[in-house]
Design a protein around this motif. Structure first.
Motif, short mmCIF file in Angstrom:
data_model
loop_
_atom_site.label_atom_id
_atom_site.label_comp_id
_atom_site.label_asym_id
_atom_site.label_seq_id
_atom_site.Cartn_x
_atom_site.Cartn_y
_atom_site.Cartn_z
N LEU A 166 39.48 -1.76 51.27
CA LEU A 166 39.45 -2.53 50.03
C LEU A 166 39.01 -3.97 50.27
O LEU A 166 39.23 -4.54 51.34
N SER A 167 38.46 -4.58 49.23
CA SER A 167 38.16 -6.00 49.31
C SER A 167 39.48 -6.78 49.32
O SER A 167 40.52 -6.26 48.91
N ASP A 168 39.44 -8.01 49.78
CA ASP A 168 40.65 -8.84 49.80
C ASP A 168 41.23 -8.99 48.41
O ASP A 168 42.45 -8.97 48.24
N GLU A 169 40.37 -9.12 47.41
CA GLU A 169 40.84 -9.28 46.04
C GLU A 169 41.63 -8.04 45.59
O GLU A 169 42.69 -8.17 44.97
N LEU A 170 41.13 -6.86 45.92
CA LEU A 170 41.84 -5.65 45.54
C LEU A 170 43.12 -5.45 46.36
O LEU A 170 44.11 -4.93 45.85
N LYS A 171 43.13 -5.91 47.61
CA LYS A 171 44.37 -5.84 48.40
C LYS A 171 45.46 -6.68 47.75
O LYS A 171 46.60 -6.23 47.62
N GLU A 185 49.34 5.53 46.39
CA GLU A 185 48.56 6.74 46.65
C GLU A 185 47.49 6.54 47.73
O GLU A 185 46.91 7.51 48.21
N LEU A 186 47.22 5.31 48.10
CA LEU A 186 46.16 5.03 49.06
C LEU A 186 46.54 5.43 50.48
O LEU A 186 47.69 5.26 50.88
N THR A 187 45.58 5.91 51.21
CA THR A 187 45.78 6.12 52.64
C THR A 187 45.58 4.77 53.33
O THR A 187 45.03 3.83 52.74
N GLN A 188 45.97 4.68 54.57
CA GLN A 188 45.79 3.43 55.31
C GLN A 188 44.31 3.08 55.41
O GLN A 188 43.94 1.92 55.24
N GLU A 189 43.47 4.06 55.64
CA GLU A 189 42.03 3.83 55.75
C GLU A 189 41.45 3.31 54.43
O GLU A 189 40.61 2.40 54.42
N GLU A 190 41.90 3.89 53.32
CA GLU A 190 41.42 3.43 52.01
C GLU A 190 41.86 1.99 51.76
O GLU A 190 41.09 1.18 51.25
N PHE A 191 43.10 1.67 52.12
CA PHE A 191 43.59 0.32 51.92
C PHE A 191 42.80 -0.69 52.74
O PHE A 191 42.39 -1.74 52.26
N ILE A 192 42.55 -0.35 54.00
CA ILE A 192 41.80 -1.24 54.88
C ILE A 192 40.39 -1.50 54.34
O ILE A 192 39.86 -2.61 54.46
#
Length: 54
Positions: free
Chosen positions: A24-29, A15-22
């Motif tokens: 995120l913290s590394d841990e959440l990625k 459900e994430l947009t590219q901007e939301e994903f970018i």
């Protein structure tokens, strides 16, 4: 931290947009990747079982 991405963010990884994903913290990625992989292998495992059960 939970092992479920949706518990941590309120959204599923897909459900994430590219901007939301970018943002995120590394841990959440990594957690997002793990959850997507678990979902993929769960679905592919169900398909494999269905095919074998024919």
């Amino acid at each position: 931290m939970s092992n479920c991405f949706e518990d941590e963010t309120g959204k599923s990884p897909e459900e994430l947009t590219q901007e939301e994903f970018i943002a995120l913290s590394d841990e959440l990625k990594w957690l997002a990747y793990e959850n997507v992989l678990e979902m993929f292998y769960g679905v592919s495992g169900e398909l494999e079982e269905a095919i074998e059960g024919r």
